[in-house]
Enzyme design. Structure first.
Site, mmCIF file in Angstrom:
data_model
loop_
_atom_site.group_PDB
_atom_site.id
_atom_site.type_symbol
_atom_site.label_atom_id
_atom_site.label_comp_id
_atom_site.label_asym_id
_atom_site.label_seq_id
_atom_site.Cartn_x
_atom_site.Cartn_y
_atom_site.Cartn_z
ATOM 1 N N HIS A 1 -18.651 0.553 114.321
ATOM 2 C CA HIS A 1 -18.266 -0.283 115.464
ATOM 3 C C HIS A 1 -19.519 -0.822 116.152
ATOM 4 O O HIS A 1 -19.647 -2.025 116.401
ATOM 5 C CB HIS A 1 -17.426 0.554 116.432
ATOM 6 C CG HIS A 1 -16.913 -0.214 117.609
ATOM 7 N ND1 HIS A 1 -15.665 -0.796 117.642
ATOM 8 C CD2 HIS A 1 -17.485 -0.501 118.803
ATOM 9 C CE1 HIS A 1 -15.494 -1.402 118.804
ATOM 10 N NE2 HIS A 1 -16.589 -1.234 119.541
ATOM 11 N N GLU A 2 -20.455 0.078 116.439
ATOM 12 C CA GLU A 2 -21.671 -0.345 117.155
ATOM 13 C C GLU A 2 -22.569 -1.194 116.256
ATOM 14 O O GLU A 2 -23.274 -2.082 116.746
ATOM 15 C CB GLU A 2 -22.417 0.866 117.713
ATOM 16 C CG GLU A 2 -21.603 1.751 118.656
ATOM 17 C CD GLU A 2 -20.951 1.013 119.822
ATOM 18 O OE1 GLU A 2 -21.493 -0.020 120.248
ATOM 19 O OE2 GLU A 2 -19.866 1.454 120.280
ATOM 20 N N HIS B 1 -21.469 -4.688 116.865
ATOM 21 C CA HIS B 1 -22.065 -5.238 118.097
ATOM 22 C C HIS B 1 -23.557 -5.526 117.880
ATOM 23 O O HIS B 1 -24.075 -6.566 118.291
ATOM 24 C CB HIS B 1 -21.923 -4.231 119.250
ATOM 25 C CG HIS B 1 -20.548 -4.143 119.838
ATOM 26 N ND1 HIS B 1 -19.899 -5.245 120.355
ATOM 27 C CD2 HIS B 1 -19.713 -3.085 120.031
ATOM 28 C CE1 HIS B 1 -18.698 -4.866 120.839
ATOM 29 N NE2 HIS B 1 -18.568 -3.560 120.637
ATOM 30 N N GLU C 1 -16.459 -8.120 120.547
ATOM 31 C CA GLU C 1 -15.533 -7.136 120.002
ATOM 32 C C GLU C 1 -15.007 -7.578 118.639
ATOM 33 O O GLU C 1 -14.683 -6.735 117.798
ATOM 34 C CB GLU C 1 -14.380 -6.916 120.998
ATOM 35 C CG GLU C 1 -13.591 -5.651 120.778
ATOM 36 C CD GLU C 1 -14.345 -4.364 121.153
ATOM 37 O OE1 GLU C 1 -15.456 -4.444 121.715
ATOM 38 O OE2 GLU C 1 -13.812 -3.284 120.851
#
Lengths: 492, 492
Positions: free
Chosen positions: B257-258, B261, B287
């Site tokens: 997820h990170e 980003h 997102e």
């Protein structure tokens, strides 16, 4: 009290931003991704601009004029003294000059690193000449007719003068030269440590030693960096060390050195947090703390006995035959080229060489073109060895490339102060050697905290040492200590 | 061009200082000594004051007025658009109100944490009511007669409106509710992973996966924190993760997820460094990157096949019987209470609940006193389960306590955008599944970089998705993807 309160509130915000600058440096040296250097320079430049504008804000001058000093207590007057000193320095320095120095030294550091790596003095000299020219200009602007070198020195050691330091160094040098000659002429040649020491084990012992010397982990941390350093004031004081698997002393004594700096900052009265009194008062006093932890305590026979046993536990060997051999290895005297690797006997001779040369440079009595020759001559005379290559001589230190003139003598001032403090400490803490033999120095830290560290910037440098020791600081105790310690070790 | 250049130079320094603020947050969450919290708050407060003064500096308004827009290219006009938007927002907000909000939310976060730990709603409600009152005031000041909720939303997702999002959510909700009911009513009940997975091994795989998804270590690093996050823009973009030895999916999918980003920030055109275009354009688009890496790519059957084998190599077991069981465990659908632990099917239902409630709160149609009841009713209706305790219900998220109203819907917007991008990505990169089956997603990152990431703030959020996909973003692709994926997994 309106003006005073306004001034202190303003300074508090400035100090907070200065702490942020310190965090950025710490981050850069420990955890920053390699590819972020340019962006980081820009971030630090932006913050430096903010700080410069705050430090030269005319309101500071107005507040300073409006304050009624008679209504203030001793600590408040000390706050004012620091603020006034900083304001005068900031205002005397034309902004074009300071930004020019920032630009040139930033470039010079890179060129110096290249020159050192290539052992090529000529590559560095034109840039160093430019740095020296700018620093002379800065010194003249700050001195306002006074001694230019003193004006630079004042930034690191308020109240000290080049003449005073030169006189002290002249008294020290013959005794140090004589001591080194007797040691090197003796028939004792202790061996350095041998063997391999895993990085993890070294860090375990380093953390343990830091704890035993009173380093406060709630307000600090220990990381790796190429050159060990201490960063931050107040409740966030971080130290770094480095690891060489062939030489655990590098890691352990770097750690102890930085623990001394760190304990000083951590030990300052919390009432001074983020105020001008909330930092170590000078580089010399700072170095007195790092040196007394590293040398007088850390390199003592008592502590070496414990450390020898502890290394044997952790690594299965200490690198020496027994505790005495370990103690001798830790304190081995050898005529090396490099200041940062010097033993206690040679260290101050390295400093005196640099002090004399940089004072001549700033005074305009020595030019950069003649610097290498002057260095090599002096080294031959004080160390009895010819410099073999520039990276072992005039190119070895970063200081001059980044514009640090007037900084070197504070290292020896720190040693001199440490010598004084150690005399007083031994008298005040009779259990000291027993504590060190158990690997602990919390009692020493408690005494240093009470008598030196907690005062932060409250007293001027020489005054804080005088108050702690009960006598004016002088070189005698350090020289006596060195002659006694190495006289015994080398059976002179 | 004088005014434009002056403005951009000024903004560059402001952006650099904003990056410094980000470093302080990163430091606080990862490496800061525990006892430094108060001092750090003061440091960040001082820097925030500097930033606030810069953002409301009247010169910004003067430069904006003086710029001749007709002489500018598209990118320069986009820069201006961002600066103008920020300046208007900053100027509309009275300083007393923003400092009041900063003070109250800082206190509210602590009270919320206490209330959540004690499962005591009453302890939090008076403070939350104060936050809501202030945010309504802020929304009114920003909206200037327009819709207050939209004014808050605009800070996170420029161009989006509450009405538009509500209409989209109304179209999504029945299909999602139907899908979850069919899944939970099916006869398939995949088991979660079992076993222990050492922290070191998890971090090894996490770093490997980050590399395989194109994360650039020269401009980033991976650390631990309580809540994973991404920090920084440009050439220093750091990510964090956490480790639960009972559940390697927590660490690995937090990392992915990170990485999404982080890849977005790392992928922005270097020409935009430290300019208003040099950051992800909105929370929704941000997102979309984290979600497509985590879900569409990371939770695909192809990648799960590789990950299953890799975990078996590193830990001697993957926690599942075979690759299919592993894939089923990674995508296990269950009706949990907690948003951050939700599967892909339930996640958006959690968001819709929060969006509807916060919109009513800001509009003044719902009061804080009635919030818990409203939450619990809605949860029962959408999730078919009664909330058992406030920490599993209205107290679970930090957002409202710190004043984040208008933020929640960007999570689902991100999922919707990710759905659109995944459709386009699959068409553009035919090798995608083969790459993922080898554990690699660099081809996906290359496409996303070229079509989304490099643009930074150049296009408005919906426009950047439209340009990448060739169609206006809508919820269809996400819902089709979910129905297809979970229809197959649960044999519906």
């Amino acid at each position: 009290m309106g003006a005073y309160d306004d001034l202190i509130a303003y300074e508090r915000e400035t100090q907070a931003l200065a702490q942020v600058m310190g965090r950025l440096s710490w981050d850069q040296e420990t955890v920053m991704p390699k590819g972020a250097a340019h962006q980081r320079a820009e971030e630090m430049g932006a913050l430096e601009s903010v700080l410069h504008r705050r430090r030269t804000d005319p309101r500071v001058g107005e507040w300073l004029e409006a304050v009624d000093e008679t209504a203030l207590d001793h600590a408040a007057r000390a706050q004012l003294r620091h603020i006034l000193r900083g304001y005068i320095r900031a205002m005397r320095l034309p902004e074009t000059l300071s930004s020019q120095i920032a630009r040139v030294t930033s470039r010079a550091q890179g060129i110096w690193a290249e020159a050192r790596a290539a052992d090529d003095v000529a590559h560095f000299l034109p840039t160093l000449a430019e740095v020296v020219r700018l620093k002379r200009e800065e010194a003249a602007a700050l001195a306002q007719g006074g001694d230019p070198y003193d004006a630079l020195l004042d930034d690191y050691e308020p109240g000290a003068t080049g003449a005073g330091i030169a006189a002290m160094f002249d008294r020290m040098r013959p005794r140090l030269v004589e001591l080194r000659e007797r040691i090197l002429g003796s028939d004792r040649h202790p061996a350095p440590l041998s063997g391999r020491f895993g990085a993890e084990g070294q860090m375990t012992v380093a953390r343990e030693v830091a704890s035993h010397f009173g380093y406060d982990w709630r307000h600090g941390r220990l990381d790796h960096s190429v050159h060990p350093f201490t960063s931050g004031s107040g409740t966030d004081v971080r130290i770094t060390t480095r690891v060489d698997e062939g030489d655990p002393l590098n890691c352990l004594y770097s750690t102890l050195h930085e623990v001394g700096h760190g304990a000083y900052e951590q030990g300052i009265d919390p009432a001074y947090l983020l105020s001008p009194l909330g930092e170590g008062v000078s580089m010399g006093v700072h170095e007195s703390q790092s040196r007394i932890y590293e040398n007088q305590l850390g390199r003592s026979r008592a502590f070496c006995g414990w450390l020898h046993a502890r290394l044997a536990e952790v690594f299965g060997q200490s690198g020496a035959a027994d505790a005495d051999a370990f103690y001798a290895a830790v304190n081995r005297v050898h005529s090396g080229y490099i200041r940062t690797e010097a033993d206690e006997v040679h260290y101050n001779l390295h400093i005196m060489l640099r002090f004399d040369l940089e004072r001549e440079l700033i005074a305009g009595r020595l030019e950069v073109a003649d610097l290498e020759e002057a260095w090599n001559e002096r080294f031959q005379s004080d160390f009895g060895v010819a410099v073999d290559k520039p990276s072992n001589g005039v190119l070895q230190d970063v200081h001059w490339s980044v514009g640090l003139f007037g900084y070197f003598p504070t290292y020896t001032l720190g040693n001199v102060y440490a010598g004084c403090l150690y005399t007083a400490l031994c008298a005040a803490v009779p259990s000291l050697d027993d504590d060190l033999a158990r690997g602990h120095a919390e009692t020493a830290t408690a005494w240093l905290r009470e008598n030196v560290q907690r005062h932060g910037g409250l007293y001027e440098p020489a005054e804080v040492i005088q108050r702690a020791c009960g006598f004016d600081p002088h070189e005698g105790p350090l020289l006596d200590y060195l002659e006694a310690k190495f006289g015994a070790l080398y059976r002179l």
